[in-house]
Design a protein around this motif. Structure first.
Motif, PDB file in Angstrom:
ATOM      1  N   ARG A 144       4.240   0.285   0.078  1.00 11.21           N
ATOM      2  CA  ARG A 144       5.082   1.348   0.635  1.00 11.21           C
ATOM      3  C   ARG A 144       4.264   2.274   1.518  1.00 11.21           C
ATOM      4  O   ARG A 144       4.682   2.648   2.612  1.00 11.21           O
ATOM      5  CB  ARG A 144       5.762   2.143  -0.472  1.00 11.21           C
ATOM      6  CG  ARG A 144       6.742   3.204   0.089  1.00 11.21           C
ATOM      7  CD  ARG A 144       7.069   4.301  -0.893  1.00 11.21           C
ATOM      8  NE  ARG A 144       5.926   4.935  -1.498  1.00 11.21           N
ATOM      9  CZ  ARG A 144       5.171   5.876  -0.908  1.00 11.21           C
ATOM     10  NH1 ARG A 144       5.416   6.260   0.316  1.00 11.21           N
ATOM     11  NH2 ARG A 144       4.147   6.398  -1.548  1.00 11.21           N
ATOM     12  N   ALA A 202       3.565   0.659   4.887  1.00 12.69           N
ATOM     13  CA  ALA A 202       4.738   0.721   5.769  1.00 12.69           C
ATOM     14  C   ALA A 202       4.920   2.124   6.340  1.00 12.69           C
ATOM     15  O   ALA A 202       5.259   2.284   7.519  1.00 12.69           O
ATOM     16  CB  ALA A 202       5.988   0.284   5.010  1.00 12.69           C
ATOM     17  N   ASP A 203       4.674   3.126   5.523  1.00 15.44           N
ATOM     18  CA  ASP A 203       4.860   4.514   5.965  1.00 15.44           C
ATOM     19  C   ASP A 203       3.873   4.943   7.043  1.00 15.44           C
ATOM     20  O   ASP A 203       4.192   5.783   7.874  1.00 15.44           O
ATOM     21  CB  ASP A 203       4.742   5.481   4.780  1.00 15.44           C
ATOM     22  CG  ASP A 203       5.927   5.410   3.827  1.00 15.44           C
ATOM     23  OD1 ASP A 203       6.955   4.790   4.187  1.00 15.44           O
ATOM     24  OD2 ASP A 203       5.811   5.963   2.717  1.00 15.44           O
ATOM     25  N   PRO A 222       5.281  -7.442   1.779  1.00 14.84           N
ATOM     26  CA  PRO A 222       5.704  -6.943   3.082  1.00 14.84           C
ATOM     27  C   PRO A 222       7.102  -6.306   3.082  1.00 14.84           C
ATOM     28  O   PRO A 222       7.543  -5.802   4.112  1.00 14.84           O
ATOM     29  CB  PRO A 222       5.703  -8.199   3.951  1.00 14.84           C
ATOM     30  CG  PRO A 222       6.092  -9.274   2.991  1.00 14.84           C
ATOM     31  CD  PRO A 222       5.420  -8.895   1.685  1.00 14.84           C
ATOM     32  N   LEU A 231       7.604  -2.859   4.722  1.00 12.20           N
ATOM     33  CA  LEU A 231       7.372  -2.958   6.163  1.00 12.20           C
ATOM     34  C   LEU A 231       8.531  -3.677   6.841  1.00 12.20           C
ATOM     35  O   LEU A 231       8.987  -3.272   7.915  1.00 12.20           O
ATOM     36  CB  LEU A 231       6.052  -3.684   6.416  1.00 12.20           C
ATOM     37  CG  LEU A 231       5.663  -3.900   7.873  1.00 12.20           C
ATOM     38  CD1 LEU A 231       5.592  -2.589   8.637  1.00 12.20           C
ATOM     39  CD2 LEU A 231       4.338  -4.657   7.945  1.00 12.20           C
ATOM     40  N   ARG A 253      11.386  -1.337   7.256  1.00 10.23           N
ATOM     41  CA  ARG A 253      11.140  -0.360   8.327  1.00 10.23           C
ATOM     42  C   ARG A 253      11.330  -1.000   9.705  1.00 10.23           C
ATOM     43  O   ARG A 253      11.944  -0.406  10.594  1.00 10.23           O
ATOM     44  CB  ARG A 253       9.726   0.215   8.190  1.00 10.23           C
ATOM     45  CG  ARG A 253       9.457   1.317   9.170  1.00 10.23           C
ATOM     46  CD  ARG A 253       8.405   2.278   8.717  1.00 10.23           C
ATOM     47  NE  ARG A 253       8.312   3.357   9.683  1.00 10.23           N
ATOM     48  CZ  ARG A 253       7.186   3.784  10.209  1.00 10.23           C
ATOM     49  NH1 ARG A 253       6.033   3.295   9.816  1.00 10.23           N
ATOM     50  NH2 ARG A 253       7.200   4.761  11.102  1.00 10.23           N
ATOM     51  N   LEU A 280      -1.427  -7.855   7.313  1.00  5.63           N
ATOM     52  CA  LEU A 280      -1.038  -6.895   6.283  1.00  5.63           C
ATOM     53  C   LEU A 280      -1.912  -7.146   5.064  1.00  5.63           C
ATOM     54  O   LEU A 280      -1.943  -8.261   4.530  1.00  5.63           O
ATOM     55  CB  LEU A 280       0.436  -7.053   5.932  1.00  5.63           C
ATOM     56  CG  LEU A 280       0.992  -6.082   4.895  1.00  5.63           C
ATOM     57  CD1 LEU A 280       0.892  -4.633   5.376  1.00  5.63           C
ATOM     58  CD2 LEU A 280       2.444  -6.418   4.570  1.00  5.63           C
TER      59      LEU A 280
END
Length: 192
Positions: free
Chosen positions: A31, A34-35, A60, A63, A66, A158
């Motif tokens: 998380r 992704a942020d 993932p 992500l 998002r 990632l």
């Protein structure tokens, strides 16, 4: 006297063990990664591909959510054989996943195939030059090479920050990442 560099197989074993430790120690890393993604640093994309996280791979899903909010079509990889590039099929969450040739859950055969503009790439280890150590099957190297033969494709690795190594010994067939995203930030790769 200098210590000999570990082989790729030795490095892979060591980094897999590290990845397991990192996943247990930091269950919120996906998380946070992704942020911290700076969306303005990504190229425009009409479609993108993620992956189905296996074992201790960084998940993932945050992500993907998002990026999906930006309107891009989402696809997942499908392995059709051990020495072939992956293909990507659009994912519809109403579909039931089916195992691909490697047993990984994937979109069903009726899902449309796409050639994504952005590929989220799983990895075992990475360096800041865009080097990537994968599982060892060469699937993503073959896939990125095939995709990039037709159009520019942005490869976003990632990983947990702790999967970074100082310098990977890359071979001519190894495809470089364009950037790496970890829970600690976004690492753009400078091209030589």
């Amino acid at each position: 006297m200098t210590e000999p560099l570990p082989s790729k197989a030795q490095l892979r074993r060591s980094l897999r063990a590290r990845r397991v430790e990192l996943s247990r120690a930091d269950p919120d890393a996906a998380r946070r990664a992704a942020d911290v993604l700076p969306l303005e640093d990504l190229p425009a994309f009409a479609s993108f591909a993620g992956y189905y996280a296996l074992g201790a791979e960084l998940d993932p899903s945050p992500l993907i959510r998002r990026l999906s909010d930006l309107g891009g079509l989402f696809a997942l990889p499908v392995c059709e054989g051990p020495d072939t590039p992956l293909i990507f099929r659009l994912w519809d969450d109403r579909d039931r996943p089916v195992p691909d040739a490697m047993g990984v859950p994937a979109p069903p055969p009726h899902a449309p195939e796409v050639h994504p503009d952005l590929v989220i790439v799983p990895l075992v280890g990475f360096d800041r030059r865009g080097g990537r150590l994968g599982q060892g099957g060469g699937h993503y190297d073959r896939t990125l090479e095939a995709l990039r033969a037709h159009k520019p494709v942005f490869a976003l690795g990632l990983a947990f920050a702790g999967q970074e190594v100082p310098d990977l010994d890359l071979e001519p067939h190894d495809q470089r990442l364009d950037a790496i995203l970890t829970e600690n930030g976004y690492i753009p790769v400078e091209r030589p």
